[in-house]
Design a protein around this motif. Structure first.
Motif, short mmCIF file in Angstrom:
data_model
loop_
_atom_site.label_atom_id
_atom_site.label_comp_id
_atom_site.label_asym_id
_atom_site.label_seq_id
_atom_site.Cartn_x
_atom_site.Cartn_y
_atom_site.Cartn_z
N ALA A 76 51.50 25.96 47.76
CA ALA A 76 50.05 25.78 47.68
C ALA A 76 49.48 26.28 46.37
O ALA A 76 48.31 26.11 46.10
CB ALA A 76 49.37 26.51 48.84
N GLU A 77 50.30 26.90 45.54
CA GLU A 77 49.79 27.56 44.34
C GLU A 77 50.12 26.81 43.06
O GLU A 77 50.17 27.39 41.99
CB GLU A 77 50.36 28.99 44.27
CG GLU A 77 50.09 29.83 45.52
CD GLU A 77 48.62 29.97 45.82
OE1 GLU A 77 47.81 29.97 44.87
OE2 GLU A 77 48.27 30.05 47.00
N LYS A 78 50.40 25.50 43.14
CA LYS A 78 50.82 24.75 41.97
C LYS A 78 49.67 24.04 41.28
O LYS A 78 49.89 23.28 40.34
CB LYS A 78 51.91 23.75 42.37
CG LYS A 78 53.21 24.42 42.78
CD LYS A 78 54.29 23.41 43.05
CE LYS A 78 55.60 24.10 43.42
NZ LYS A 78 56.69 23.14 43.70
N GLY A 79 48.44 24.22 41.75
CA GLY A 79 47.31 23.55 41.13
C GLY A 79 46.95 24.17 39.80
O GLY A 79 47.48 25.19 39.39
N GLN A 80 46.03 23.51 39.13
CA GLN A 80 45.56 23.99 37.83
C GLN A 80 44.53 25.11 38.02
O GLN A 80 43.96 25.27 39.09
CB GLN A 80 44.91 22.86 37.06
CG GLN A 80 45.83 21.68 36.76
CD GLN A 80 45.11 20.64 35.94
OE1 GLN A 80 44.65 20.88 34.83
NE2 GLN A 80 45.00 19.44 36.50
N THR A 81 44.29 25.84 36.94
CA THR A 81 43.22 26.83 36.92
C THR A 81 42.16 26.36 35.93
O THR A 81 42.48 26.03 34.78
CB THR A 81 43.74 28.22 36.50
OG1 THR A 81 44.68 28.68 37.49
CG2 THR A 81 42.59 29.23 36.41
N HIS A 82 40.92 26.31 36.38
CA HIS A 82 39.80 25.87 35.54
C HIS A 82 38.86 27.05 35.31
O HIS A 82 38.43 27.69 36.26
CB HIS A 82 39.03 24.74 36.22
CG HIS A 82 39.89 23.59 36.66
ND1 HIS A 82 40.20 22.53 35.84
CD2 HIS A 82 40.52 23.35 37.85
CE1 HIS A 82 40.97 21.68 36.51
NE2 HIS A 82 41.18 22.15 37.72
N VAL A 83 38.55 27.32 34.06
CA VAL A 83 37.58 28.35 33.72
C VAL A 83 36.32 27.64 33.21
O VAL A 83 36.36 26.95 32.18
CB VAL A 83 38.13 29.31 32.64
CG1 VAL A 83 37.08 30.37 32.30
CG2 VAL A 83 39.42 29.97 33.13
N LEU A 84 35.22 27.79 33.95
CA LEU A 84 33.98 27.10 33.61
C LEU A 84 33.01 28.05 32.94
O LEU A 84 32.58 29.04 33.54
CB LEU A 84 33.32 26.53 34.87
CG LEU A 84 34.12 25.52 35.71
CD1 LEU A 84 33.22 24.96 36.80
CD2 LEU A 84 34.67 24.41 34.85
N PRO A 85 32.64 27.80 31.68
CA PRO A 85 31.58 28.60 31.06
C PRO A 85 30.24 28.29 31.72
O PRO A 85 29.88 27.13 31.89
CB PRO A 85 31.61 28.16 29.60
CG PRO A 85 32.25 26.81 29.61
CD PRO A 85 33.16 26.76 30.79
N VAL A 86 29.54 29.33 32.12
CA VAL A 86 28.28 29.15 32.87
C VAL A 86 27.17 29.95 32.20
O VAL A 86 27.36 31.12 31.84
CB VAL A 86 28.44 29.62 34.33
CG1 VAL A 86 27.11 29.53 35.07
CG2 VAL A 86 29.51 28.81 35.05
N THR A 87 26.02 29.33 32.02
CA THR A 87 24.81 30.04 31.62
C THR A 87 24.11 30.47 32.90
O THR A 87 23.61 29.62 33.66
CB THR A 87 23.89 29.14 30.78
OG1 THR A 87 24.58 28.72 29.60
CG2 THR A 87 22.62 29.88 30.38
N PHE A 88 24.12 31.76 33.16
CA PHE A 88 23.53 32.27 34.40
C PHE A 88 22.04 32.49 34.20
O PHE A 88 21.60 33.54 33.71
CB PHE A 88 24.23 33.55 34.83
CG PHE A 88 25.58 33.31 35.44
CD1 PHE A 88 25.71 32.94 36.77
CD2 PHE A 88 26.73 33.41 34.67
CE1 PHE A 88 26.96 32.69 37.33
CE2 PHE A 88 27.98 33.18 35.22
CZ PHE A 88 28.09 32.82 36.56
#
Length: 205
Positions: A76-88
């Motif tokens: 279950a851990e073979k997916g990609q990792t996405h880091v999204l820059p967010v303006t909070f």
């Protein structure tokens, strides 16, 4: 095996209910079963579409049960990792921070420290229901949904986090916005993420 329920949906689909449905999806992607057209995930559910002329429902159900019994957790851990820059700077950010009993900077830091998982896609193309929020960051939905939520809005609703790929109505709490395109028909893969992928928010300007 216990904790598994497989039921027919019409004459060309089986619904698999299991806490390991996401792992089964990864396994079927790596090792397709003959006669299976597609597997569509939801939360602890996998709908398996198949060709009834190529495989019988009973045989396919038996094979799926066997696959579930042989799964390794790492699948279950073979997916990609996405880091999204967010303006909070969302309209509900201060409310959410107060609801969590935190200052705005501490709330943002807490949210960015969490690794979320794409549980399933739905609502609109590219919208991912992100699971993994700790209880203190889970926010009640709005009593009256907004008629227009801007594309890229980062939102919290109940146990979920999500990012609106396009302008739509919505009833979740808006805490920020990202410029990352989640759905783009010009890309080979129009949708940015898939079930099982991991997601982190990163505070930007």
């Amino acid at each position: 095996m216990t904790g598994v329920e497989i039921t027919p949906l019409g004459d060309a689909a089986l619904e698999v209910r299991s806490a390991r449905a996401r792992e089964l999806l990864a396994d079927l992607s790596a090792r397709p079963l003959p006669g299976v057209w597609e597997a569509v995930p939801a939360l602890n559910v996998l709908t398996v579409l198949y060709d009834p002329l190529a495989v019988e429902a009973e045989d396919l159900a038996a094979r799926l049960t066997a696959r579930l019994a042989d799964l390794c957790p790492q699948q279950a851990e073979k997916g990609q990792t996405h880091v999204l820059p967010v303006t909070f700077a969302g309209p509900d950010l201060a409310w959410c921070a107060a609801h969590a009993g935190l200052s705005v900077p501490d709330f943002v830091q807490a949210l960015c420290s969490v690794t979320l998982t794409v549980a399933f896609l739905g609502f609109t193309p590219g919208f991912a229901f992100l699971t993994g929020l700790p209880e203190e960051l889970q926010m009640p939905r709005l009593t009256t949904p907004r008629e227009r939520v801007p594309a890229g809005s980062v939102a919290l609703g109940g146990p979920w986090a999500g990012v609106y790929p396009r302008e739509t109505p919505g009833g979740w709490r808006l805490v920020g916005r990202t410029e990352v395109a989640l759905f783009d028909l010009q890309r080979p893969a129009a949708v940015l993420w898939q079930a099982g992928d991991r997601v982190r928010f990163e505070a930007g300007p």
